[in-house]
Design an enzyme around this catalytic site. Sequence first.
Site, PDB file in Angstrom:
ATOM      1  N   SER A 108      67.550  25.401  19.604  1.00 48.93           N
ATOM      2  CA  SER A 108      66.721  25.544  20.803  1.00 48.93           C
ATOM      3  C   SER A 108      65.442  24.745  20.580  1.00 48.93           C
ATOM      4  CB  SER A 108      66.371  27.016  20.970  1.00 48.93           C
ATOM      5  OG  SER A 108      65.244  27.155  21.794  1.00 48.93           O
ATOM      6  N   SER A 109      64.812  24.338  21.688  1.00 47.84           N
ATOM      7  CA  SER A 109      63.551  23.601  21.536  1.00 47.84           C
ATOM      8  C   SER A 109      62.419  24.512  21.064  1.00 47.84           C
ATOM      9  CB  SER A 109      63.170  22.916  22.851  1.00 47.84           C
ATOM     10  OG  SER A 109      63.084  23.871  23.881  1.00 47.84           O
ATOM     11  N   CYS A 110      62.622  25.840  21.103  1.00 51.57           N
ATOM     12  CA  CYS A 110      61.531  26.726  20.665  1.00 51.57           C
ATOM     13  C   CYS A 110      61.428  26.819  19.142  1.00 51.57           C
ATOM     14  CB  CYS A 110      61.662  28.108  21.292  1.00 51.57           C
ATOM     15  SG  CYS A 110      63.026  29.028  20.624  1.00 51.57           S
ATOM     16  N   TYR A 137      63.363  34.736  17.729  1.00 50.53           N
ATOM     17  CA  TYR A 137      64.525  33.910  18.089  1.00 50.53           C
ATOM     18  C   TYR A 137      64.462  32.559  17.356  1.00 50.53           C
ATOM     19  CZ  TYR A 137      67.583  31.189  21.213  1.00 50.53           C
ATOM     20  OH  TYR A 137      68.558  30.390  21.736  1.00 50.53           O
ATOM     21  N   LYS A 141      67.106  30.804  14.672  1.00 54.09           N
ATOM     22  CA  LYS A 141      67.707  29.484  14.894  1.00 54.09           C
ATOM     23  C   LYS A 141      67.365  28.526  13.748  1.00 54.09           C
ATOM     24  CE  LYS A 141      69.980  29.954  18.739  1.00 54.09           C
ATOM     25  NZ  LYS A 141      71.436  29.756  18.757  1.00 54.09           N
ATOM     26  N   HIS A 180      65.434  33.112  32.161  1.00 61.83           N
ATOM     27  CA  HIS A 180      64.451  32.048  32.017  1.00 61.83           C
ATOM     28  C   HIS A 180      63.873  31.713  33.392  1.00 61.83           C
ATOM     29  CE1 HIS A 180      66.359  31.353  28.044  1.00 61.83           C
ATOM     30  NE2 HIS A 180      65.115  31.095  27.736  1.00 61.83           N
TER      31      HIS A 180
END
Length: 315
Positions: A108-110, A137, A141, A180
Amino acid sequence: MEESAKIFVAGHRGLVGRAIVRVLAAQRFRNVVTRDRGQLDLGDEAAVAAFFAYEKPEFVVLAAARVGGIKANSDYPVEFLLENLRIQNNVITAAHTHDVRKLLFLGSSCIYPKCAPQPILEDALLTGPLEPTNDAYAIAKIAGIKLCQAYAAEYGETFISAMPTNLYGPHDNFDLTSSHVLSALLRKAHEAKARGARELVVWGTGQPRREFLHVDDMADACVFLLQNYESPDIINVGCGEDISIRQLSELICEVVGFEGELTFDLSKPDGTPRKLLDVSRINGLGWRAKIPLREGIACTYAWLREHELTPASSA
Ligand code: GDP
């Protein structure tokens, strides 16, 4: 990857997994294996090992994860951390034990630092503190990425990791407390129009910027990476453009035909100020996103209207 190759898509009921199954079928891959949650609990180590021993998949796409928007992530950090660690540990370990030829892990980009320079290069990983609203999260990841890289370094496995930007599309989660932003605003605009409301409430200041990728583009990128990418280095997947939450809200209102006012609920968090991925690595390999945002939102709205929704959770 031959058309007869056995490919296990973990998480095929989710937004991304469903799209990957659609793209694989369209590209004539005829040996795709899936399991519903009732048939296989990916959090159960022994069950996952037994499934791999029985099916012996050659390729694995790990699209199964507990996911959610800014509120769900901040309300349930324990579940976001533990469930994701369990699923990915079980699947990645079984892929090694049962000689999977290639595994694609979806991050994920987070995972990137809150204040990473924009657009965010893959090298920004672990260069600064994370955004606190989704750090549990993100840590899970990051652990998944590191596990794939460790299997590559120690055992020579081809376990690759792709980092999608914010995704949307058909079969998204439209529940207002856990979704989201794009799906939430689409639903809010649809319902506000239906009841003739004069305003639509947007969380936060509207100033954060996000990049949105249609899930069919994401699925296309996954199949492309399975065929064209071997490196353990992570690779970003996005469209290369971002917009502010205010602009997104306006665009959604236009598509839906809601003509009321936007109001901003400042009691809700903004989260990370900007999240735009640098996609030159995947573009350099020859892959590019194709679905323009307005068109993608219009298709997703058409899908939403065709499907019965339970009354909105208040938010
Ligand atoms: P994030 O990208 O991890 O921050 O997750 P989200 O997609 O949930 O939120 C993105 C941004 O949209 C944040 O600044 C939210 O505050 C904002 N936002 C505005 N309205 C909403 C809404 O109705 N739901 C959600 N989830 N976010 C919203």
